[in-house]
Design an enzyme around this catalytic site. Structure first.
Site, mmCIF file in Angstrom:
data_model
loop_
_atom_site.group_PDB
_atom_site.id
_atom_site.type_symbol
_atom_site.label_atom_id
_atom_site.label_comp_id
_atom_site.label_asym_id
_atom_site.label_seq_id
_atom_site.Cartn_x
_atom_site.Cartn_y
_atom_site.Cartn_z
ATOM 1 N N PHE A 134 0.996 -1.221 -0.008
ATOM 2 C CA PHE A 134 0.001 -0.224 0.112
ATOM 3 C C PHE A 134 1.078 1.293 0.235
ATOM 4 O O PHE A 134 2.004 1.236 0.480
ATOM 5 C CB PHE A 134 -0.884 0.094 1.085
ATOM 6 C CG PHE A 134 -1.682 -1.167 1.524
ATOM 7 C CD1 PHE A 134 -1.607 -2.233 2.339
ATOM 8 C CD2 PHE A 134 -2.854 -1.396 0.544
ATOM 9 C CE1 PHE A 134 -2.132 -3.216 2.316
ATOM 10 C CE2 PHE A 134 -3.454 -2.890 0.440
ATOM 11 C CZ PHE A 134 -3.439 -3.805 1.424
ATOM 12 N N ASP A 135 0.155 2.213 -0.604
ATOM 13 C CA ASP A 135 0.825 3.716 -0.629
ATOM 14 C C ASP A 135 0.087 4.465 0.340
ATOM 15 O O ASP A 135 0.765 5.517 0.570
ATOM 16 C CB ASP A 135 0.813 4.258 -2.064
ATOM 17 C CG ASP A 135 1.732 3.402 -2.863
ATOM 18 O OD1 ASP A 135 1.125 3.569 -4.255
ATOM 19 O OD2 ASP A 135 2.201 2.677 -2.587
ATOM 20 N N VAL A 136 -1.059 4.330 0.528
ATOM 21 C CA VAL A 136 -1.915 5.079 1.411
ATOM 22 C C VAL A 136 -2.640 4.492 2.572
ATOM 23 O O VAL A 136 -3.093 3.239 2.424
ATOM 24 C CB VAL A 136 -3.044 5.702 0.690
ATOM 25 C CG1 VAL A 136 -4.063 6.715 1.373
ATOM 26 C CG2 VAL A 136 -2.429 6.307 -0.569
ATOM 27 N N GLN B 158 1.390 7.782 2.445
ATOM 28 C CA GLN B 158 0.427 8.933 2.504
ATOM 29 C C GLN B 158 -0.627 8.252 3.907
ATOM 30 O O GLN B 158 -1.220 7.485 3.676
ATOM 31 C CB GLN B 158 -0.429 9.217 1.422
ATOM 32 C CG GLN B 158 -1.386 10.144 1.429
ATOM 33 C CD GLN B 158 -2.065 10.390 0.265
ATOM 34 O OE1 GLN B 158 -1.974 9.575 -0.745
ATOM 35 N NE2 GLN B 158 -2.909 11.601 -0.016
ATOM 36 N N LYS C 283 -4.302 1.040 -3.881
ATOM 37 C CA LYS C 283 -2.987 0.929 -3.273
ATOM 38 C C LYS C 283 -3.373 1.596 -2.031
ATOM 39 O O LYS C 283 -2.500 1.984 -1.263
ATOM 40 C CB LYS C 283 -2.224 1.902 -4.148
ATOM 41 C CG LYS C 283 -1.580 1.298 -5.341
ATOM 42 C CD LYS C 283 -0.957 -0.054 -5.445
ATOM 43 C CE LYS C 283 0.427 0.389 -4.808
ATOM 44 N NZ LYS C 283 1.229 -0.993 -4.491
#
Ligand SMILES: O=C(O)[C@H](O)[C@H](O)COP(=O)(O)O
Ligand SMILES: [Mg+2]
Length: 313
Positions: free
Chosen positions: A31-33, A65, A256
């Site tokens: 994951f990015d968030v 994020q 993501k």
């Protein structure tokens, strides 16, 4: 709910991550968030859970994020910034997206009622008032000290003949209210019977605090639901109106993104119905693992940990 059932039927069951460093790192790397719930995940009232500032710092160091998505409408984004600072959690006011803000922008930017008949009668705390002010939405009720009193015999007559009512009220908005009173409910009921739109910041039945459970926003608005026979439109989790607003503000790829929460029928359902890449249930709040490990469980997270700090491995 049918979509969730077929998704759950097809999935291998939630992954238990606590103590499994390799699986934790693999999970985080997907994951990015991360959308973070607050009550029951970061803290329980004023009690901060262990290793929370370190876990948040670790995710930031990995370039993730972070968005803090709480249903607790008693505080505004600014109030949460102060709470984060007081607990040593590195977070920005802009990263907070609470149910009171969700309700305020829904009223100001979606409903867009014409003045003067655009006022909101609030049954809730100052967090709701502050967010309505931030969107320049007029309101009454709420923390007005004149309403924190017993119902007097003449009040029945004055509510019935409308002299205690504000003709510009077009919406009744309920949130978690620590100061409910019969008078406040009587006014709310009168406005709804006059045709005011019935909204709620959220309808969580319970509030996790001080390591225990207390009546939640859904419980403090229940008398109005019973008296009017109407269900409010709830604008907090699992409302997808809130998810759309969050995606619109923070611009991210849902696949993501991961929702982290302690409650199945708000946080985890919110992430699953929102089509996010994953959901993580933290067992320091409302929901117990038995609820989602049970055969036929309707809402099942992708993974779970005993406490959020376990992500540090
Ligand atoms: O009653 C409430 O409003 C909820 O219990 C509380 O607000 C939950 O907050 P969250 O877990 O979404 O941060
Ligand atoms: Mg929670």
């Amino acid at each position: 709910m049918q979509a969730i059932k077929s998704l759950v039927a097809a999935s291998p069951g939630p992954q238990y991550l606590t103590g499994d460093k390799a699986s934790i790192d693999a999970f985080i790397d997907k994951f990015d968030v991360f959308l973070f719930d607050c009550d029951g995940v970061l803290w329980s009232g004023d009690h901060l859970f262990a290793r929370i500032p370190e876990t948040i710092a670790m995710l930031r160091e990995k370039g993730k994020q972070l968005v803090f998505v709480t249903n607790n409408s008693t505080k505004s984004r600014g109030d949460y910034k102060k709470k984060f600072d007081s607990m040593g959690i590195a977070a920005k006011e802009e990263e907070v997206f609470g149910s009171s803000y969700s309700a305020a922008i829904y009223i100001a930017r979606i409903m867009k009622l014409e003045a003067p008949k655009n006022k909101v009668y609030v049954l809730g705390e100052s967090g709701v008032e502050q967010e309505l002010e931030s969107e320049k939405v007029p309101y009454c009720g709420g923390t007005d000290p004149l309403l924190r009193r017993d119902m007097m015999p003449e009040d029945f007559k004055n509510v019935a003949n409308g002299s205690l009512l504000d003709d510009n009220v077009a919406i009744v908005l309920t949130g978690l209210d620590y100061h409910p009173s019969y008078l406040k409910y009587a006014l709310g009921m009168a406005y709804i019977r006059r045709g005011a739109k019935f909204l709620a910041t959220n309808i969580d039945s319970t509030l996790p605090s001080a390591g225990s459970l207390f009546p939640g926003a859904g419980s403090t608005s229940a008398p109005l639901i019973k008296a009017t026979g109407q269900e409010p439109l709830a604008l907090g989790k699992p409302s997808q109106a809130m998810m759309d607003a969050i995606e619109g503000k923070f611009q991210f790829d849902r696949k993501k993104a991961c929702m982290i929460g302690d409650r199945l029928n708000t946080d985890i359902q919110f992430g699953i119905e929102g089509g996010l890449g994953g959901t993580l249930c933290v067992l320091t709040g409302v929901s117990k693992k038995e609820e989602f490990l049970a055969a036929g469980a309707e809402v099942v997270p992708s993974a779970y940990v005993d406490e959020l700090g376990d992500l540090l491995g």
